[in-house]
Design a protein around this motif. Structure first.
Motif, PDB file in Angstrom:
ATOM      1  N   LYS A  69       0.802  -1.219   0.000  1.00  0.00           N
ATOM      2  CA  LYS A  69       0.000   0.000   0.000  1.00  0.00           C
ATOM      3  C   LYS A  69       0.840   1.276   0.000  1.00  0.00           C
ATOM      4  CE  LYS A  69      -3.890  -2.305   0.464  1.00  0.00           C
ATOM      5  NZ  LYS A  69      -3.339  -3.662   0.641  1.00  0.00           N
ATOM      6  N   THR A  70       2.084   1.204   0.466  1.00  0.00           N
ATOM      7  CA  THR A  70       2.916   2.400   0.584  1.00  0.00           C
ATOM      8  C   THR A  70       4.289   2.149  -0.019  1.00  0.00           C
ATOM      9  OG1 THR A  70       3.775   1.777   2.764  1.00  0.00           O
ATOM     10  CG2 THR A  70       1.714   3.035   2.708  1.00  0.00           C
ATOM     11  N   SER A  71       4.938   3.241  -0.379  1.00  0.00           N
ATOM     12  CA  SER A  71       6.290   3.127  -0.922  1.00  0.00           C
ATOM     13  C   SER A  71       7.270   2.657   0.152  1.00  0.00           C
ATOM     14  CB  SER A  71       6.734   4.477  -1.495  1.00  0.00           C
ATOM     15  OG  SER A  71       6.680   5.490  -0.497  1.00  0.00           O
ATOM     16  N   ASP A  72       7.026   3.031   1.411  1.00  0.00           N
ATOM     17  CA  ASP A  72       7.895   2.550   2.498  1.00  0.00           C
ATOM     18  C   ASP A  72       7.823   1.029   2.609  1.00  0.00           C
ATOM     19  OD1 ASP A  72       8.635   5.125   3.058  1.00  0.00           O
ATOM     20  OD2 ASP A  72       7.152   5.394   4.656  1.00  0.00           O
ATOM     21  N   GLY A  73       6.610   0.509   2.478  1.00  0.00           N
ATOM     22  CA  GLY A  73       6.454  -0.943   2.521  1.00  0.00           C
ATOM     23  C   GLY A  73       7.175  -1.628   1.378  1.00  0.00           C
ATOM     24  N   LEU A  74       7.163  -1.003   0.202  1.00  0.00           N
ATOM     25  CA  LEU A  74       7.871  -1.563  -0.952  1.00  0.00           C
ATOM     26  C   LEU A  74       9.374  -1.579  -0.701  1.00  0.00           C
ATOM     27  CD1 LEU A  74       7.959  -2.602  -3.850  1.00  0.00           C
ATOM     28  CD2 LEU A  74       7.869  -0.222  -4.640  1.00  0.00           C
TER      29      LEU A  74
ATOM     30  N   SER B 207       7.450   7.605  -6.825  1.00  0.00           N
ATOM     31  CA  SER B 207       6.096   7.208  -6.457  1.00  0.00           C
ATOM     32  C   SER B 207       5.135   7.981  -7.359  1.00  0.00           C
ATOM     33  CB  SER B 207       5.821   7.512  -4.977  1.00  0.00           C
ATOM     34  OG  SER B 207       4.524   7.104  -4.609  1.00  0.00           O
ATOM     35  N   ILE B 208       4.523   7.288  -8.290  1.00  0.00           N
ATOM     36  CA  ILE B 208       3.687   7.936  -9.303  1.00  0.00           C
ATOM     37  C   ILE B 208       2.234   7.919  -8.831  1.00  0.00           C
ATOM     38  CG2 ILE B 208       3.113   8.020 -11.738  1.00  0.00           C
ATOM     39  CD1 ILE B 208       6.126   8.194 -11.062  1.00  0.00           C
TER      40      ILE B 208
ATOM     41  N   LEU C 131      12.371  -1.790 -11.432  1.00  0.00           N
ATOM     42  CA  LEU C 131      11.234  -2.676 -11.210  1.00  0.00           C
ATOM     43  C   LEU C 131      10.015  -1.829 -10.839  1.00  0.00           C
ATOM     44  CD1 LEU C 131      10.357  -5.676 -11.028  1.00  0.00           C
ATOM     45  CD2 LEU C 131      10.841  -5.554  -8.564  1.00  0.00           C
ATOM     46  N   VAL C 132       8.979  -1.899 -11.667  1.00  0.00           N
ATOM     47  CA  VAL C 132       7.756  -1.124 -11.442  1.00  0.00           C
ATOM     48  C   VAL C 132       6.740  -1.988 -10.703  1.00  0.00           C
ATOM     49  CG1 VAL C 132       5.884   0.165 -12.522  1.00  0.00           C
ATOM     50  CG2 VAL C 132       8.192   0.223 -13.521  1.00  0.00           C
ATOM     51  N   VAL C 133       6.194  -1.447  -9.618  1.00  0.00           N
ATOM     52  CA  VAL C 133       5.215  -2.166  -8.790  1.00  0.00           C
ATOM     53  C   VAL C 133       3.979  -1.295  -8.629  1.00  0.00           C
ATOM     54  CG1 VAL C 133       4.731  -3.109  -6.504  1.00  0.00           C
ATOM     55  CG2 VAL C 133       6.979  -3.465  -7.556  1.00  0.00           C
ATOM     56  N   ARG C 134       2.833  -1.882  -8.854  1.00  0.00           N
ATOM     57  CA  ARG C 134       1.581  -1.135  -8.746  1.00  0.00           C
ATOM     58  C   ARG C 134       1.028  -1.188  -7.334  1.00  0.00           C
ATOM     59  NH1 ARG C 134      -3.777  -1.828 -12.613  1.00  0.00           N
ATOM     60  NH2 ARG C 134      -5.188  -0.539 -11.372  1.00  0.00           N
TER      61      ARG C 134
ATOM     62  N   SER D 243       3.950   2.665  -8.671  1.00  0.00           N
ATOM     63  CA  SER D 243       3.011   3.303  -9.588  1.00  0.00           C
ATOM     64  C   SER D 243       1.585   3.264  -9.053  1.00  0.00           C
ATOM     65  CB  SER D 243       3.057   2.610 -10.959  1.00  0.00           C
ATOM     66  OG  SER D 243       2.487   1.319 -10.871  1.00  0.00           O
ATOM     67  N   MET D 244       0.768   4.203  -9.554  1.00  0.00           N
ATOM     68  CA  MET D 244      -0.652   4.315  -9.199  1.00  0.00           C
ATOM     69  C   MET D 244      -0.855   4.387  -7.688  1.00  0.00           C
ATOM     70  SD  MET D 244      -2.468   1.842 -11.988  1.00  0.00           S
ATOM     71  CE  MET D 244      -1.675   1.479 -13.547  1.00  0.00           C
ATOM     72  N   ALA D 245      -0.022   5.161  -7.031  1.00  0.00           N
ATOM     73  CA  ALA D 245      -0.098   5.294  -5.581  1.00  0.00           C
ATOM     74  C   ALA D 245      -1.172   6.307  -5.191  1.00  0.00           C
ATOM     75  CB  ALA D 245       1.257   5.733  -5.021  1.00  0.00           C
ATOM     76  N   SER D 246      -1.626   6.199  -3.956  1.00  0.00           N
ATOM     77  CA  SER D 246      -2.597   7.173  -3.443  1.00  0.00           C
ATOM     78  C   SER D 246      -1.928   8.522  -3.319  1.00  0.00           C
ATOM     79  CB  SER D 246      -3.123   6.726  -2.080  1.00  0.00           C
ATOM     80  OG  SER D 246      -3.793   5.488  -2.183  1.00  0.00           O
TER      81      SER D 246
END
Length: 487
Positions: free
Chosen positions: A215-220, A231-232, A410-413, A442-445
């Motif tokens: 759900k978050t870029s930190d988690g990624l 973070s797009i 590496l792109v992650v949605r 990508s497609m982040a809140s």
């Protein structure tokens, strides 16, 4: 998870919450509609003491009545009262069933007894209440009559004097109720709403527990141990338009791609990669959109950029820019043309090498030595080469291609890609020994609760909308000021 985090989860899953609330309201309405109406009739009795019978004065009689009246209330629903009432009114209830419909209470410090009867028929409720009051009075007076007095009364037919020290009188006859006391619509509705909220909380908690997406870029970053370079944000208005970066676009989505460009440049300042492969764990993550806009952002910064469409199974770069797809990378790999002969311009500093015809053996072509030679030629000609490749997990196309590049993105949605998918893709790349530059979320809140970003499906039937004006833009840029500085 704290309260604020849980409220955010509820807000994010508002469709589930709404459905549960509607189900709760519907259940409350159904209970009201299916429940048989119940009416309530009331009657009241006054317990009086007969002065001159075993009592000295009226005050003592009043105290005597108040002391006894609490015990009288417990007799109302006994079989000695209900059995005669059932017989008298010809009810279909058993004495025990009738007793369950009767309640009696004696307010403290009073000599009153309130009798309440519930029934599905208003008139019958009133009739039962009156009959119970009459029979109850008779039963109590008999119970209070001493045995010797009862025998004397039986022996003497002319005896008129009552032997019971108490007398029960009906002070209020039962009236036929006009409105039912149940079901209660507002109470059922409130219970339905509460039940819906509890159901929503349970369903949301279960879905969160079973949801393995990021759900978050930190988690990624924690999951992959790789830097999150961009973070797009998600943008609903750009579902059918992949291109976000141009000289006039200052949206949050366009700025996010510019930040990705800056982070990529500064993160690799000592050993800047010239050939960058952009991939994703599974289809539909936004890798092609990231490739296109990263290439545009790099070109906008004054770098001579070449975008290569190496997704030879479902290419889409040509359609995004409105370019010709028939001649491209596959044409060069099979030796029918040179790269400089088939590249196409998509701006003053952006060159595109489309995929060309879709081959029957994409994995072999992408792992060939010839592809390595083509990429090195392009790297010698341009400042940076962005390669859009196929997803990692469904096919093996990117494995060989990644080894020919200087680095991989590496792109992650957000809220779509599973943890296992991300972990497997990252481990697969690490085992091949490629250089991982970082990830793109990508497609982040968005930060303020609004939705920004883009959306497209890999392999979907939807064809990206080309930009008819791209040729005019290229001509305008070329004629403006050759050799001009950064935009």
């Amino acid at each position: 998870m704290d309260l604020r985090g849980y409220l955010k989860v509820l807000a994010r899953r508002w469709p589930t919450v709404l459905v549960c609330l509607l189900l709760g309201i519907g259940a409350g309405e159904a209970v009201t509609a299916l429940t048989t109406p119940v009416y309530e009739a009331r009657t009241q009795l006054f317990v009086a003491t007969r002065t001159g019978v075993d009592t000295s004065d009226l005050t003592q009689g009043q105290t005597f009545s108040q002391a006894r009246v609490q015990s009288y209330a417990s007799i109302v629903a006994t079989r000695r009262v209900t059995q005669p009432v059932v017989s008298e009114l010809g009810l279909k209830y058993t004495p025990e069933e009738l007793a369950s419909r009767i309640t009696a209470e004696a307010p403290l410090n009073t000599v009153l007894i309130n009798i309440t009867v519930r029934d599905t028929i208003p008139a019958r409720a009133a009739a039962i209440a009156d009959a119970v009051a009459e029979q109850f009075s008779t039963v109590v007076e008999k119970l209070e009559t001493p045995k010797q007095a009862q025998a004397s009364l039986r022996d003497s037919e002319e005896a008129k004097a009552p032997a019971s020290p108490v007398s029960l009188r009906i002070t209020q006859q039962a009236s036929i109720p006009e409105k039912p006391v149940s079901p209660k619509w507002l109470l059922d509705l409130a219970a339905g709403l509460l039940g819906g909220l509890l159901l929503a909380a349970g369903v949301v908690s279960l879905r969160e527990a079973l949801d393995t997406t990021i759900k978050t870029s930190d988690g990624l970053g924690e999951l992959t141990s790789l830097p999150v370079l961009g973070s797009i944000p998600y943008d609903r208005s750009s579902v059918r338009q992949r291109i976000a970066v141009d000289s006039t676009n200052t949206s949050s989505r366009a700025e996010a791609f510019r930040k990705l460009r800056a982070n990529l440049q500064f993160a690799q300042v000592d050993d800047r990669p010239r050939v960058i492969v952009v991939t994703s764990p599974v289809p539909g993550e936004g890798k092609t959109t990231t490739s296109v806009n990263l290439a545009l952002a790099l070109a906008d910064a004054g770098m001579r950029t070449c975008l290569v469409d190496a997704d030879l199974r479902r290419p889409s770069v040509a359609g995004t820019f409105g370019l010709v797809q028939d001649a491209g990378l596959t044409t060069v790999l099979i030796g029918q043309a040179r790269a400089e002969d088939v590249v196409q311009q998509a701006g003053s500093r952006l060159t595109v090498l489309t995929s060309g015809a879709v081959p029957p053996n994409p994995t072999e072509l992408l792992a060939s030595e010839r592809l390595g030679e083509v990429l090195r030629e392009l790297a010698d000609t341009y400042d940076v080469v962005i390669v859009d490749s196929a997803p990692m997990l469904p096919v093996a196309d990117t494995i060989g291609l990644a080894q020919l590049a200087d680095g991989v993105l590496l792109v992650v949605r957000a809220s779509k890609t599973g943890r296992d998918q991300i972990r497997n893709a990252a481990e697969l790349l690490n085992r091949t020994g490629v250089r991982m530059l970082g990830t793109v979320f990508s497609m982040a809140s968005s930060f303020k609760g609004k939705a920004y970003g883009y959306g497209y499906g890999y392999g979907s039937a939807e064809v990206p909308v080309p930009r008819p004006a791209i040729a005019h833009e290229v001509a305008a840029e070329a004629a403006a000021a050759p050799g001009s500085g950064e935009k």
